[in-house]
Design a protein around this motif. Structure first.
Motif, PDB file in Angstrom:
ATOM      1  N   PHE A  41       0.835  -1.204   0.000  1.00 41.40           N
ATOM      2  CA  PHE A  41       0.000   0.000   0.000  1.00 41.40           C
ATOM      3  C   PHE A  41       0.867   1.250   0.000  1.00 41.40           C
ATOM      4  O   PHE A  41       0.532   2.247  -0.617  1.00 41.40           O
ATOM      5  CB  PHE A  41      -0.902  -0.001   1.246  1.00 41.40           C
ATOM      6  CG  PHE A  41      -1.734   1.233   1.361  1.00 41.40           C
ATOM      7  CD1 PHE A  41      -2.861   1.394   0.588  1.00 41.40           C
ATOM      8  CD2 PHE A  41      -1.373   2.254   2.228  1.00 41.40           C
ATOM      9  CE1 PHE A  41      -3.626   2.550   0.667  1.00 41.40           C
ATOM     10  CE2 PHE A  41      -2.141   3.408   2.325  1.00 41.40           C
ATOM     11  CZ  PHE A  41      -3.270   3.556   1.542  1.00 41.40           C
ATOM     12  N   PRO A  92      -7.787   8.372  -3.914  1.00 44.54           N
ATOM     13  CA  PRO A  92      -8.011   7.973  -2.523  1.00 44.54           C
ATOM     14  C   PRO A  92      -8.488   6.515  -2.479  1.00 44.54           C
ATOM     15  O   PRO A  92      -9.354   6.131  -3.257  1.00 44.54           O
ATOM     16  CB  PRO A  92      -9.130   8.913  -2.057  1.00 44.54           C
ATOM     17  CG  PRO A  92      -9.184  10.017  -3.042  1.00 44.54           C
ATOM     18  CD  PRO A  92      -8.654   9.472  -4.334  1.00 44.54           C
ATOM     19  N   VAL A  93      -7.896   5.728  -1.610  1.00 45.93           N
ATOM     20  CA  VAL A  93      -8.245   4.303  -1.528  1.00 45.93           C
ATOM     21  C   VAL A  93      -9.299   4.134  -0.434  1.00 45.93           C
ATOM     22  O   VAL A  93      -8.996   4.164   0.752  1.00 45.93           O
ATOM     23  CB  VAL A  93      -6.999   3.445  -1.237  1.00 45.93           C
ATOM     24  CG1 VAL A  93      -7.376   1.974  -1.120  1.00 45.93           C
ATOM     25  CG2 VAL A  93      -5.956   3.647  -2.324  1.00 45.93           C
ATOM     26  N   TYR A  94     -10.560   3.970  -0.857  1.00 44.06           N
ATOM     27  CA  TYR A  94     -11.660   3.904   0.107  1.00 44.06           C
ATOM     28  C   TYR A  94     -11.818   2.522   0.706  1.00 44.06           C
ATOM     29  O   TYR A  94     -12.562   2.330   1.657  1.00 44.06           O
ATOM     30  CB  TYR A  94     -12.977   4.329  -0.547  1.00 44.06           C
ATOM     31  CG  TYR A  94     -12.985   5.784  -0.938  1.00 44.06           C
ATOM     32  CD1 TYR A  94     -12.785   6.779   0.023  1.00 44.06           C
ATOM     33  CD2 TYR A  94     -13.165   6.174  -2.257  1.00 44.06           C
ATOM     34  CE1 TYR A  94     -12.767   8.115  -0.343  1.00 44.06           C
ATOM     35  CE2 TYR A  94     -13.159   7.504  -2.625  1.00 44.06           C
ATOM     36  CZ  TYR A  94     -12.955   8.465  -1.658  1.00 44.06           C
ATOM     37  OH  TYR A  94     -12.940   9.783  -2.011  1.00 44.06           O
ATOM     38  N   LYS A  95     -11.145   1.563   0.106  1.00 41.92           N
ATOM     39  CA  LYS A  95     -11.208   0.212   0.646  1.00 41.92           C
ATOM     40  C   LYS A  95      -9.964  -0.534   0.178  1.00 41.92           C
ATOM     41  O   LYS A  95      -9.592  -0.444  -0.986  1.00 41.92           O
ATOM     42  CB  LYS A  95     -12.480  -0.485   0.139  1.00 41.92           C
ATOM     43  CG  LYS A  95     -12.743  -1.846   0.764  1.00 41.92           C
ATOM     44  CD  LYS A  95     -14.096  -2.369   0.278  1.00 41.92           C
ATOM     45  CE  LYS A  95     -14.274  -3.831   0.586  1.00 41.92           C
ATOM     46  NZ  LYS A  95     -14.371  -4.157   2.000  1.00 41.92           N
ATOM     47  N   MET A  96      -9.328  -1.248   1.110  1.00 40.73           N
ATOM     48  CA  MET A  96      -8.132  -2.009   0.745  1.00 40.73           C
ATOM     49  C   MET A  96      -8.512  -3.141  -0.211  1.00 40.73           C
ATOM     50  O   MET A  96      -9.455  -3.878   0.065  1.00 40.73           O
ATOM     51  CB  MET A  96      -7.528  -2.662   1.976  1.00 40.73           C
ATOM     52  CG  MET A  96      -6.582  -1.831   2.768  1.00 40.73           C
ATOM     53  SD  MET A  96      -5.210  -1.168   1.866  1.00 40.73           S
ATOM     54  CE  MET A  96      -4.807   0.118   3.046  1.00 40.73           C
ATOM     55  N   ILE A 104     -16.289   1.381  -2.940  1.00 42.72           N
ATOM     56  CA  ILE A 104     -17.217   2.491  -2.923  1.00 42.72           C
ATOM     57  C   ILE A 104     -16.556   3.662  -3.651  1.00 42.72           C
ATOM     58  O   ILE A 104     -15.355   3.835  -3.495  1.00 42.72           O
ATOM     59  CB  ILE A 104     -17.554   2.845  -1.455  1.00 42.72           C
ATOM     60  CG1 ILE A 104     -18.653   3.871  -1.374  1.00 42.72           C
ATOM     61  CG2 ILE A 104     -16.342   3.318  -0.677  1.00 42.72           C
ATOM     62  CD1 ILE A 104     -19.169   4.081   0.060  1.00 42.72           C
ATOM     63  N   PRO A 105     -17.198   4.451  -4.464  1.00 46.31           N
ATOM     64  CA  PRO A 105     -18.640   4.481  -4.742  1.00 46.31           C
ATOM     65  C   PRO A 105     -19.056   3.607  -5.934  1.00 46.31           C
ATOM     66  O   PRO A 105     -20.156   3.794  -6.448  1.00 46.31           O
ATOM     67  CB  PRO A 105     -18.858   5.960  -5.055  1.00 46.31           C
ATOM     68  CG  PRO A 105     -17.582   6.393  -5.696  1.00 46.31           C
ATOM     69  CD  PRO A 105     -16.489   5.575  -5.087  1.00 46.31           C
ATOM     70  N   PRO A 109      -8.131   7.701   3.724  1.00 49.91           N
ATOM     71  CA  PRO A 109      -8.257   8.502   2.500  1.00 49.91           C
ATOM     72  C   PRO A 109      -9.071   9.767   2.741  1.00 49.91           C
ATOM     73  O   PRO A 109      -9.824   9.852   3.709  1.00 49.91           O
ATOM     74  CB  PRO A 109      -9.029   7.562   1.570  1.00 49.91           C
ATOM     75  CG  PRO A 109      -9.923   6.793   2.498  1.00 49.91           C
ATOM     76  CD  PRO A 109      -9.174   6.660   3.811  1.00 49.91           C
ATOM     77  N   PRO A 110      -8.912  10.769   1.869  1.00 53.53           N
ATOM     78  CA  PRO A 110      -9.794  11.929   1.925  1.00 53.53           C
ATOM     79  C   PRO A 110     -11.161  11.555   1.353  1.00 53.53           C
ATOM     80  O   PRO A 110     -11.234  10.966   0.277  1.00 53.53           O
ATOM     81  CB  PRO A 110      -9.091  12.949   1.022  1.00 53.53           C
ATOM     82  CG  PRO A 110      -8.260  12.135   0.091  1.00 53.53           C
ATOM     83  CD  PRO A 110      -7.905  10.863   0.808  1.00 53.53           C
ATOM     84  N   TRP A 111     -12.225  11.886   2.074  1.00 52.80           N
ATOM     85  CA  TRP A 111     -13.573  11.508   1.633  1.00 52.80           C
ATOM     86  C   TRP A 111     -14.313  12.666   0.977  1.00 52.80           C
ATOM     87  O   TRP A 111     -15.510  12.589   0.733  1.00 52.80           O
ATOM     88  CB  TRP A 111     -14.384  10.987   2.831  1.00 52.80           C
ATOM     89  CG  TRP A 111     -13.877   9.659   3.319  1.00 52.80           C
ATOM     90  CD1 TRP A 111     -12.834   9.452   4.184  1.00 52.80           C
ATOM     91  CD2 TRP A 111     -14.358   8.354   2.959  1.00 52.80           C
ATOM     92  NE1 TRP A 111     -12.639   8.099   4.374  1.00 52.80           N
ATOM     93  CE2 TRP A 111     -13.567   7.406   3.638  1.00 52.80           C
ATOM     94  CE3 TRP A 111     -15.391   7.901   2.123  1.00 52.80           C
ATOM     95  CZ2 TRP A 111     -13.765   6.025   3.508  1.00 52.80           C
ATOM     96  CZ3 TRP A 111     -15.589   6.534   2.003  1.00 52.80           C
ATOM     97  CH2 TRP A 111     -14.786   5.608   2.689  1.00 52.80           C
ATOM     98  N   LEU A 158     -16.825  12.340  -1.786  1.00 49.17           N
ATOM     99  CA  LEU A 158     -18.078  11.620  -1.518  1.00 49.17           C
ATOM    100  C   LEU A 158     -18.946  12.303  -0.469  1.00 49.17           C
ATOM    101  O   LEU A 158     -20.112  11.958  -0.316  1.00 49.17           O
ATOM    102  CB  LEU A 158     -17.783  10.186  -1.051  1.00 49.17           C
ATOM    103  CG  LEU A 158     -16.979   9.303  -2.005  1.00 49.17           C
ATOM    104  CD1 LEU A 158     -16.822   7.901  -1.436  1.00 49.17           C
ATOM    105  CD2 LEU A 158     -17.668   9.224  -3.366  1.00 49.17           C
TER     106      LEU A 158
END
Lengths: 388, 106
Positions: A210, A242-246, A307-308, B82-84, B87
């Motif tokens: 990562f 941006p990594v919202y989920k690994m 997501i999303p 992460p920056p949200w 969203l």
């Protein structure tokens, strides 16, 4: 009266016989918010039971005993539960740490190992009794900090292999002597390994990074050669999203000489040539891939997304490396599991509270099973596969 | 007139409160699901931690809604947070921070 008794005697064994069944077409899926699992049967695509009170099942995973009767469920809260899927009941349960992430079962089926975040390390248990056999703290650095452990898998010759998120290390744990576990450490493998996989032959252990582009590869047949970096700079210095989920590597995909893995922070699946370990291609996909899983025959690779974009599934044809199908099963597609020979695939659609079964040839939806916030799906065929 | 000015003033002063309450019912359900299920992927469904730290109220003691919502919107560089902001709006991030502080997750 005698006749009645005789009748009863005749009926009873028959009744018992009717209850006997194999487990090769059974499996579990996790209902992560309600601390339960459902037992499912893949011949008729039905749910045949539910077991509750399994603790915090965020990110829970499952391995199977070699007789495919018992499932070991690894919960987030450190709970290790041995579930009897024939009787649909908890056989044993133990709180083994404060916070855990996954587990593995040894080659001979006698040991179950759990990787822990807190306190960081691996614990190994007897698969029958769940008694502690070995406690391996993941200490590193001058101050002997403890690292979170990820990517724990079983490997041939009584080994477990895992990686240290905070330390950037890969450890090979040899449990051939239960009383004297041997550890071989590989340091400086790269920043923040987030998950790892082992090839189906048990030879190559590959950790995704990562903290930087690339993956760390260890050839378990040639440990002295050390860890080799593969796919360096696949992002080519560009800013990742941006990594919202690994992403996950557990269900990774191998088809022919190609391996397919998720690119971290990019809308891409990376293709690795497993002869040269060079990048053989990049496939543009709908979102950030989470699971990149091959149908058991290797002809298709199915991908779900963070997501999303987690309402979508894409299917890649492994000959043309093109996306050949896009499905919209619903919001929150978290996981997929192929039936052992791949004619159907199950997927959990978390936010719709359904587990759905698709035909992998026609892409038609075949079945839909009501579920409460379903996540991981695990079939018993995993019992006989290295690294699962 | 004076009354009007007072009214305007009090409206202006109450604006931040109104804004954080201004998350609509449907969106609130979505955000709560996001908080539990998606933040929960790293922080645990019960916010007891995972790859990310625990977010229980006792861990967050002394941290303001402003601080927490800034972390939510902009992430923590160098970590997996992460920056949200693509969203979530600022109001929505504040609403989520408030839920964490109140441990209002059900």
């Amino acid at each position: 009266m005698n006749r009645l008794l005789a009748c009863l005697l005749l009926i009873l064994p028959l009744g018992a016989h009717a209850a006997a069944r194999g487990t090769g077409d059974l499996g579990l899926f996790i209902e992560r918010a309600s601390s339960s699992v459902q037992i499912v049967e893949t011949s008729t695509n039905t749910s045949i039971g539910r077991i509750g009170e399994l603790g915090d099942l965020s990110h829970a995973s499952v391995v199977y005993s070699r007789d495919e009767r018992y499932a070991y469920v690894f919960g987030r809260d450190g709970g290790l539960t041995k579930v009897d899927i024939l009787k649909a009941e908890i056989s044993k349960r133990k709180m083994q740490s404060g916070n855990s992430i996954g587990g593995a079962i040894s080659q001979d089926g006698r040991l179950v190992a759990v990787s822990n975040y807190k306190p960081g390390g691996v614990k190994v248990f007897d698969a029958d009794s769940l008694e502690l056999v070995a406690d391996i703290p993941a200490t590193y650095g001058d101050r002997q900090q403890r690292s979170k452990v990820i990517g724990l898998v079983d490997a041939p010759e009584s080994k477990f292999v895992f990686a240290l998120w905070d330390a950037g290390e890969i450890w090979v744990l040899d449990m051939s002597d239960r009383k004297q576990p041997k550890i071989q450490k590989f340091k400086g493998i790269g920043r923040n390994p987030y998950d790892a996989l082992i090839t189906g032959d048990g030879r190559y252990y590959i950790a995704g990074l990562f903290g930087e582009d690339g993956m760390a590869m260890l050839d378990l047949w040639n440990l002295s050669a050390g860890v080799k970096r593969i796919l360096p700079n696949y992002g080519k210095g560009t800013q990742k999203l941006p990594v919202y989920k690994m992403p996950h590597l557990e269900g990774w995909a191998v088809a022919g000489n190609f391996a397919f893995v998720p690119a971290v922070g990019r809308h891409e699946v990376l293709v690795i040539d497993m002869q040269s370990w060079q990048q053989a291609g990049r496939i543009k996909v709908h979102g950030q891939p989470i699971f990149v899983m091959a149908r058991p025959d290797g002809r298709q690779v199915w991908v779900n997304f963070a997501i999303p974009d987690n309402d979508t599934i894409q299917v890649i044809d492994t000959q043309s490396l093109a996306v050949i199908k896009e499905l919209k099963p619903g919001k929150g597609v978290l996981h997929m599991e192929f039936e052992p020979r791949g004619e159907e695939v199950w997927m959990s659609v978390r936010d719709e509270n359904r587990v759905e079964v698709y035909d992998t040839r026609s892409f038609e939806r075949k079945s839909s099973i009501p579920a409460t916030k379903p996540s991981g799906i695990f079939f018993t065929a995993r019992a006989h596969r290295i690294g699962l | 007139m004076t009354r009007l000015i007072w009214l305007a003033l009090s409206l202006a002063l109450s604006a931040p409160v109104a804004a954080s309450d201004g998350v609509s019912g449907d969106r609130e359900r979505e955000l709560r699901n996001l908080l539990i299920q998606d933040c929960g992927s790293c922080h645990g469904l019960q916010m007891k931690g995972g790859l990310g730290p625990a977010l229980l109220p006792e861990m967050l003691q002394g941290k303001s809604v402003e601080y927490l919502s800034t972390v939510i919107l902009h992430g923590r560089p160098g970590t997996a947070m992460p920056p949200w902001r693509s969203l979530l709006s600022a109001d929505e991030a504040r609403w989520m921070a408030q839920q964490l502080l109140d441990r209002n997750l059900q």
